[in-house]
Design a protein around this motif. Structure first.
Motif, short mmCIF file in Angstrom:
data_model
loop_
_atom_site.label_atom_id
_atom_site.label_comp_id
_atom_site.label_asym_id
_atom_site.label_seq_id
_atom_site.Cartn_x
_atom_site.Cartn_y
_atom_site.Cartn_z
N VAL A 61 -10.89 2.01 4.41
CA VAL A 61 -9.59 2.73 3.96
C VAL A 61 -9.35 3.72 4.71
CG1 VAL A 61 -8.38 3.53 2.14
CG2 VAL A 61 -10.16 1.77 1.47
N PHE A 105 -1.40 4.49 3.94
CA PHE A 105 -2.73 3.94 3.76
C PHE A 105 -2.88 2.73 4.52
CE2 PHE A 105 -2.88 7.03 0.53
CZ PHE A 105 -4.15 7.35 0.20
N VAL A 152 -5.65 -0.89 4.93
CA VAL A 152 -7.02 -1.20 4.35
C VAL A 152 -7.61 -2.43 5.25
CG1 VAL A 152 -8.21 -2.73 2.55
CG2 VAL A 152 -6.63 -0.77 2.01
N TYR A 210 -6.28 6.78 6.00
CA TYR A 210 -5.03 7.42 5.49
C TYR A 210 -4.32 8.24 6.92
CZ TYR A 210 -1.86 10.73 3.25
OH TYR A 210 -0.64 11.44 2.85
N LEU A 244 0.62 -1.18 0.20
CA LEU A 244 0.11 0.11 0.28
C LEU A 244 0.69 1.35 -0.02
CD1 LEU A 244 -2.37 -1.22 2.76
CD2 LEU A 244 -3.10 -0.87 0.21
#
Length: 233
Positions: free
Chosen positions: A60, A32, A34, A62, A28
């Motif tokens: 998701v 980030f 997931v 960030y 990734l």
């Protein structure tokens, strides 16, 4: 039902031998994260958002280089006002002070394709204060929405949770909370369960939920055991 089919597919996929993103040659972008998962019921504040049906979700996250601000987007299965899915965008701040960890965030949620005319958007504000000492942990949470989805107006939620790491892979937690809301039921709910790390990326959570609400025609407050499986990178 679509959610049930997705749950079956997710369990088959997540139950396969798990590998890390590095093992597949995939990585990734910096900052980030997931997470995908599925469960036998979608419980929020100890009440069901799927009326006891299975669900799946994806998140998701960030985290910018600053490190104490983060952004998140998610979608999850629900059963609300004709909608099967709910999306959410969130921004949060995670400072530390006097040995405590804080998570203060604001989220906006939307029901996807609800019955026409439904109030399908809501703001939700959350403040968490937590601390861990050795294997013990504790968290105090407060949530507030000025106008929730559907017919429910404002609500507040206060929850206390304690946890214990029995092994590096096994954690047990228990929580009790109180929800007060306009145009809907006020209730106290609780849960107790355990989370086990099957691999570095894959974990299983099994938990018992209950509330003090007894409405025979409304299953979302009934007691139940929920199993969830989660895969995170």
């Amino acid at each position: 039902m679509l959610r049930t089919a997705l749950l079956a597919a997710a369990i088959v996929g997540l139950s396969a031998p798990a590998v890390s993103a590095q093992d597949t040659g995939f990585s990734l972008p910096d900052g980030f994260g997931v997470e995908i998962g599925a469960g036998t019921d979608n419980r929020s504040k100890n009440a069901s958002k799927t009326n006891g049906e299975a669900y799946a979700y994806g998140i998701v996250d960030y985290v910018p280089p600053t490190g104490d601000i983060y952004f998140s987007g998610s979608v999850e299965g629900v059963d609300s006002n004709g909608a099967d899915w709910e999306s959410k965008l969130l921004v949060g701040w995670t400072p530390q002070f006097a040995g405590f960890d804080f998570d203060i965030n604001a989220a906006h949620k939307w029901l996807i394709d609800p019955v026409p005319g439904t109030d399908n958007g809501a703001w939700e504000f959350t403040a968490n204060m937590s601390r861990s000492i050795g294997p013990a942990s504790a968290r105090l949470q407060y949530q507030y929405s000025p106008d929730s989805n559907g017919s429910t107006a404002s609500f507040s939620w206060v929850e206390a949770r304690v946890g214990w790491d029995f092994t590096p892979r096994l954690e047990g937690t228990a929580a009790i909370g109180r929800r007060e809301q306009r145009n809907s039921v006020d209730y106290t709910g609780w849960n107790v369960g355990a989370t086990y790390a099957l691999t570095q990326n894959l974990e299983l959570d099994v938990r018992y939920y209950d509330t003090d609400v007894d409405i025979p025609a409304d299953e979302k407050y009934d007691d139940t055991v929920v199993a969830e499986i989660r895969l995170a990178f």
